[in-house]
Write a protein that holds these residues in place. Structure first.
Motif, PDB file in Angstrom:
ATOM      1  N   LEU A   1     -14.613 -39.858   3.901  1.00 45.59           N
ATOM      2  CA  LEU A   1     -13.303 -40.319   4.379  1.00 45.59           C
ATOM      3  C   LEU A   1     -13.071 -39.759   5.769  1.00 45.59           C
ATOM      4  N   ARG A   2     -12.719 -40.636   6.705  1.00 47.55           N
ATOM      5  CA  ARG A   2     -12.426 -40.195   8.072  1.00 47.55           C
ATOM      6  C   ARG A   2     -11.157 -40.862   8.554  1.00 47.55           C
ATOM      7  N   GLY A   3     -10.148 -40.060   8.843  1.00 50.77           N
ATOM      8  CA  GLY A   3      -8.938 -40.535   9.506  1.00 50.77           C
ATOM      9  C   GLY A   3      -8.886 -39.857  10.851  1.00 50.77           C
ATOM     10  N   LYS A   4      -9.128 -40.581  11.901  1.00 49.92           N
ATOM     11  CA  LYS A   4      -9.241 -39.945  13.214  1.00 49.92           C
ATOM     12  C   LYS A   4      -7.966 -39.206  13.593  1.00 49.92           C
ATOM     13  N   ASP A   5      -6.827 -39.882  13.481  1.00 47.68           N
ATOM     14  CA  ASP A   5      -5.569 -39.221  13.852  1.00 47.68           C
ATOM     15  C   ASP A   5      -5.080 -38.279  12.761  1.00 47.68           C
ATOM     16  N   SER A   6      -5.209 -38.709  11.504  1.00 46.50           N
ATOM     17  CA  SER A   6      -4.840 -37.854  10.378  1.00 46.50           C
ATOM     18  C   SER A   6      -5.434 -38.419   9.106  1.00 46.50           C
ATOM     19  N   LEU A   7      -5.597 -37.560   8.125  1.00 54.79           N
ATOM     20  CA  LEU A   7      -6.067 -37.951   6.793  1.00 54.79           C
ATOM     21  C   LEU A   7      -5.162 -37.289   5.780  1.00 54.79           C
ATOM     22  N   SER A   8      -4.457 -38.104   4.973  1.00 54.47           N
ATOM     23  CA  SER A   8      -3.502 -37.591   3.994  1.00 54.47           C
ATOM     24  C   SER A   8      -3.851 -38.111   2.606  1.00 54.47           C
ATOM     25  N   ILE A   9      -3.829 -37.219   1.627  1.00 56.80           N
ATOM     26  CA  ILE A   9      -4.059 -37.602   0.236  1.00 56.80           C
ATOM     27  C   ILE A   9      -2.847 -37.164  -0.576  1.00 56.80           C
ATOM     28  N   GLU A  10      -2.165 -38.148  -1.165  1.00 62.82           N
ATOM     29  CA  GLU A  10      -0.992 -37.866  -1.984  1.00 62.82           C
ATOM     30  C   GLU A  10      -1.272 -38.000  -3.469  1.00 62.82           C
ATOM     31  N   GLY A  11      -2.271 -38.770  -3.838  1.00 62.28           N
ATOM     32  CA  GLY A  11      -2.535 -38.999  -5.255  1.00 62.28           C
ATOM     33  C   GLY A  11      -3.861 -39.694  -5.436  1.00 62.28           C
ATOM     34  N   GLY A  12      -4.110 -40.091  -6.680  1.00 55.90           N
ATOM     35  CA  GLY A  12      -5.358 -40.763  -7.007  1.00 55.90           C
ATOM     36  C   GLY A  12      -6.396 -39.813  -7.558  1.00 55.90           C
ATOM     37  N   THR A  13      -7.494 -40.398  -8.011  1.00 57.95           N
ATOM     38  CA  THR A  13      -8.651 -39.637  -8.475  1.00 57.95           C
ATOM     39  C   THR A  13      -9.821 -40.007  -7.579  1.00 57.95           C
TER      40      THR A  13
END
Length: 525
Positions: free
Chosen positions: A225-237
């Motif tokens: 996973l690559r988010g250049k400006d930001s990477l946010s994880i709020e939920g999921g598996t």
């Protein structure tokens, strides 16, 4: 490495709700968005002020929320072989490429040997509902978002969806991931998504990347996973396997971008390089994160804050690394072949050199922390400050490292600290450390039971050693200034020590560890 420094507030247990990300966008200009740090969904009611301060110092992230669009508006796109059919004039098909050219909600189903391309106006919000798709592109990305304002990928309930891409990309390829977006990208829904990044990354956004929910498996030859400006994880598996980093944010041109936030969900990350790697900050406020990494476990070029959740690093070179590290909460278990926690990398580190205090900070104010390190357990090129929480360090067995190692002050004013390790570079808290402490030359092996008894024979602490050791350091509110204590191993008395007295051979005062050649730490006058 950038030189931005964020001095975190020393607030031991001040808790406040934070906002990770706001409502996103309609198919109108981004001025209608609600971004992180303003208003929107509260993701944690128990986030401490250090993490909040780190988030506030960064640019707001954009997220598309489920209530910003309706499935009732969806246009069906039926994928079939190397083509597709749809009643929408905004969907065109040519040579295995299905192109979406306008804002809206699109329900994709079926199989495609080719690519779904989003080429919509710059102010468009596009929602792709994946309703049982299998998209494989031997020549590039499976989904390629070229132009739009914000894009959401929604995983329909009860569906399984797969994406795979080319086996290689040219150096000048515009898109180089199985799911690639040049716009802000949000992944949500309750379905399943399996992504295979054969040629480079699994999922990439050159803007903000947010994972809200879903069961997501990514296997990529480079980054998962690559988010250049930001990477946010709020939920999921999430199950992530990467030849490079599993989670990364790498905008090194803007000081307030390039950060990672984990606020919820379950993440199992296996990395050939780093587990989490951010060119600015890493913030963890919730969720269940497990990292197995051949490089660093969690790495931030600036601040790294853990305020909640469960963080387990099962394998790493250095488990947690950043310039300014604050641990305010959570259940944290770290294993490292080098340092367990390393506060390093400040701009003046090179200028300071050697054992000079170059200004980095490691602050522990809450949570439960267990460190198993072959190098230094807790290491700071600057200071180490413990004001709360429970900290246990199983340090090195070789004399070239220490369970505790600070170039600057090492102070304990609250919480509990137990640190065992080798004796060659052993360090204890400073002489003026507010909370009482003891340091003992006591040896034992893996599986031995270690106890510290007061003068009446009452056990103040008891634990099982996870590795061989030659020293024991304890700081606790149960210790009395100037008191006498006995350290036992498997019930046998090893040594009796006086509170506040450093290990034998200590020169007294000053920074410990490093090239001092002997035990460090202070001794009460």
């Amino acid at each position: 490495m950038r030189t931005r420094r964020l001095i975190l507030p020393a607030i031991p247990l001040g808790l406040a709700a934070i906002v990770l990300a706001g409502c996103a966008v309609t198919a109108t200009p981004a001025s209608t968005s609600t971004d992180a740090g303003t208003t929107g969904t509260t993701v944690s009611a128990t986030t401490a002020d250090g993490a909040e301060a780190v988030l506030a110092a960064n640019e707001n992230a954009t997220v598309v929320r489920d209530d910003e669009w309706s499935e009732a508006d969806a246009v069906n796109v039926a994928l079939a072989g190397d083509g597709a059919t749809s009643s929408s004039s905004a969907v065109t098909v040519e040579g295995g490429t299905v192109t979406i050219t306008d804002a809206g909600v699109y329900r994709l189903s079926g199989s495609l040997n080719g690519s779904v391309v989003v080429s919509a106006p710059d102010d468009a919000q596009v929602v792709l509902i994946l309703d049982g798709v299998d998209i494989a592109n031997a020549d590039g990305a499976a989904i390629d978002v070229r132009t739009a304002d914000d894009v959401a990928v929604f995983l329909a309930e009860g569906t399984t969806n797969t994406l795979s891409d080319a086996s290689s990309y040219s150096e000048d390829a515009d898109a180089n991931a199985a799911l690639y977006s040049s716009a802000d990208l949000t992944i949500t829904g309750t379905g399943t998504l399996t992504v295979t990044g054969n040629g480079n990354d699994g999922i990439t956004s050159t803007d903000d990347l947010a994972i809200l929910s879903g069961t997501i498996t990514v296997d990529a030859v480079d980054d998962a996973l690559r988010g250049k400006d930001s990477l946010s994880i709020e939920g999921g598996t999430l199950t992530l396997t990467a030849g490079g980093d599993t989670l990364t944010s790498d905008n090194d041109e803007e000081e307030t971008r390039g950060y990672i936030v984990v606020a919820g969900g379950t993440v199992d990350a296996t990395a050939g390089d780093d587990g989490l790697d951010a060119v600015s900050d890493v913030v963890i406020t919730g969720g269940d994160l497990t990292v197995t990494a051949q490089g660093d476990g969690l790495h931030a070029d600036a601040a790294l804050a853990i305020a909640g959740g469960t963080v387990t690093v099962t394998e790493s070179n250095e488990a947690v690394e950043g310039v300014d590290i604050v641990i305010e909460g959570g259940d944290i278990d770290l294993t490292a072949s080098d340092d367990g926690i390393n506060a390093a990398g400040a701009a003046d580190s090179a200028a300071g050199g050697g054992m000079a205090d170059s200004g980095e900070t490691l602050t522990i104010s809450g949570g439960t922390l267990v460190v198993d390190a072959d190098g230094d357990g807790l290491d700071s090129n600057g200071s180490i400050t413990i004001t709360g929480g429970s900290t246990t360090v199983f340090g090195p067995t070789s004399d070239g490292n220490g369970a505790l190692d600070s170039n600057g002050a090492l102070t304990v004013s609250g919480g509990s600290l137990v640190a065992i390790g080798s004796s060659g570079m052993a360090e204890s808290p400073d002489a003026d450390s507010p909370q009482s402490w003891i340091a003992a030359l006591a040896s034992g092996g893996q599986g031995d039971v270690v106890e510290v008894l007061d003068s009446t024979g009452t056990a103040l602490v008891s634990f099982t050693a996870e590795k061989d050791f030659a020293t024991v350091v304890l700081s606790s509110a149960d210790l009395v200034d100037g008191g006498t204590y006995t350290v036992t191993v498997n019930g046998d008395a090893e040594v009796t020590v006086t509170e506040g007295e450093a290990l034998a051979g200590n020169a007294g005062g000053g920074p410990g560890g490093g090239s001092s050649g002997g035990p460090g730490g202070g001794q009460r006058p």
